[in-house]
Motif scaffolding. Structure first.
Motif, PDB file in Angstrom:
ATOM      1  N   SER A  36       0.831  -1.204   0.000  1.00 25.51           N
ATOM      2  CA  SER A  36       0.000   0.000   0.000  1.00 25.51           C
ATOM      3  C   SER A  36       0.866   1.255   0.000  1.00 25.51           C
ATOM      4  N   ARG A  53     -10.148   2.658  -4.621  1.00 27.65           N
ATOM      5  CA  ARG A  53     -10.035   1.563  -3.667  1.00 27.65           C
ATOM      6  C   ARG A  53     -11.185   1.605  -2.663  1.00 27.65           C
ATOM      7  N   LEU A  58     -10.833  -3.151  -6.024  1.00 28.89           N
ATOM      8  CA  LEU A  58      -9.740  -2.313  -6.511  1.00 28.89           C
ATOM      9  C   LEU A  58     -10.006  -2.098  -7.991  1.00 28.89           C
TER      10      LEU A  58
END
Length: 312
Positions: A36, A53, A58
């Motif tokens: 991330s 997100r 996603l």
């Protein structure tokens, strides 16, 4: 910075392919937090948002789709350059990633691969066995053995051998239920059905001269499994009629453990194919394996049960 950017690009393309940042991180040996953080760093450097997100999804932004197309070209060029250097060394070594159906992979392909790696001891294999069609991009597969011709224009298919699908049953099953004389008689029988990610393979097609038939197995009465090897074992145990490729059934048919049903009604199939990426450079080890498989399939084709539609 270039090395870091390349790593970020690989993380980004993997996340786009898998639809999961955590899965992309695992592939690259990164924790979810590290993955991330690297993606956030890449978005900050590009001054644009690449993904939308949520906790469950996603999804690429419009800018992300544009960047993805360029990243794929750039990374492929790098991989091809490294492959070209390996080809210059003419060394047959390294890892080959393959995909095949479970029954064929376990009982036919695996012994062949033992022979291949004895010939080329510096080769390592990663073999995925699945009865659902593999995604060559998502699964990072160099070569897939498929019993149908792919429709995806991004793939190259090399026909290896003839093929057809046959209905089979054990002598014990036929002694109890009798042998169907034509496709219309199938409604009185028991069946074993393979179920893939796209659904049950319970529609059977038949052809004789110019006439054609279709039979759909009622799933409420069927034995079902997602594993082709288990479906074969159930058929050997007399649980019902199973549809297999002739390549999967050949050994049992020759040994008398299974009998092919309705041989005059078998519909012609395209063949067995080795499938690979159109844009991926074929490194020497993959080229060597493809040549080996072409030879093995040619040898084994001569020993297949004699069914006319499977010899064309």
């Amino acid at each position: 910075m270039a090395t870091d950017r390349l790593g970020d690009m690989r993380l980004f393309t993997s996340a786009a392919t898998f639809g999961s940042l955590s899965a992309a991180g695992r592939k690259l040996g990164l924790s979810p937090a590290a993955a991330s953080a690297r993606l956030a760093k890449l978005e900050a450097a590009l001054q644009t948002r690449l993904f939308v997100r949520t906790t469950r999804q996603l999804r690429l932004t419009d800018e992300g789709r544009v960047y993805l197309s360029h990243c794929l070209v750039a990374l492929q060029a790098i991989d091809d350059g490294e492959a070209a250097l390996q080809a210059g060394c003419a060394a047959i070594r390294g890892k080959i990633r393959l995909s095949a159906s479970t029954d064929f992979g376990l009982h036919k392909l695996s012994p062949w691969l033992d022979e291949f790696t004895t010939r080329y001891p510096e080769v390592r294999l990663a073999l995925t066995l699945t009865d659902s069609l593999s995604n060559l991009v998502q699964d990072d597969v160099d070569l897939a053995i498929r019993f149908s011709e792919p429709e995806d224009g991004a793939l190259v298919a090399r026909r290896l051998a003839p093929m057809c699908r046959v209905l089979c049953a054990s002598p014990d099953y036929l002694a109890r239920y009798g042998e169907p004389s034509d496709p219309e008689a199938l409604s009185a029988h028991q069946f074993i059905v393979l179920v893939t990610a796209s659904g049950p393979l319970n529609e059977f097609h038949f052809r004789k001269d110019e006439a054609a038939w279709q039979f759909t197995v009622p799933m409420a009465q069927a034995w079902e499994t997602n594993d082709g090897t288990l479906a074969r074992r159930w058929a050997l145990d007399g649980r019902g009629i199973v549809r297999k490729t002739l390549w999967d059934a050949a050994d049992d048919v020759r040994a008398g453990r299974l009998k092919i049903l309705l041989p005059d009604y078998i519909a012609k199939a395209p063949g067995v194919y080795a499938v690979r990426h159109r844009t991926r450079y074929m490194v020497p080890r993959v080229r060597a394996l493809l040549d080996f498989l072409i030879d093995r399939f040619a040898q084994e084709s001569a020993a297949l049960p004699d069914i006319g539609t499977c010899r064309e």
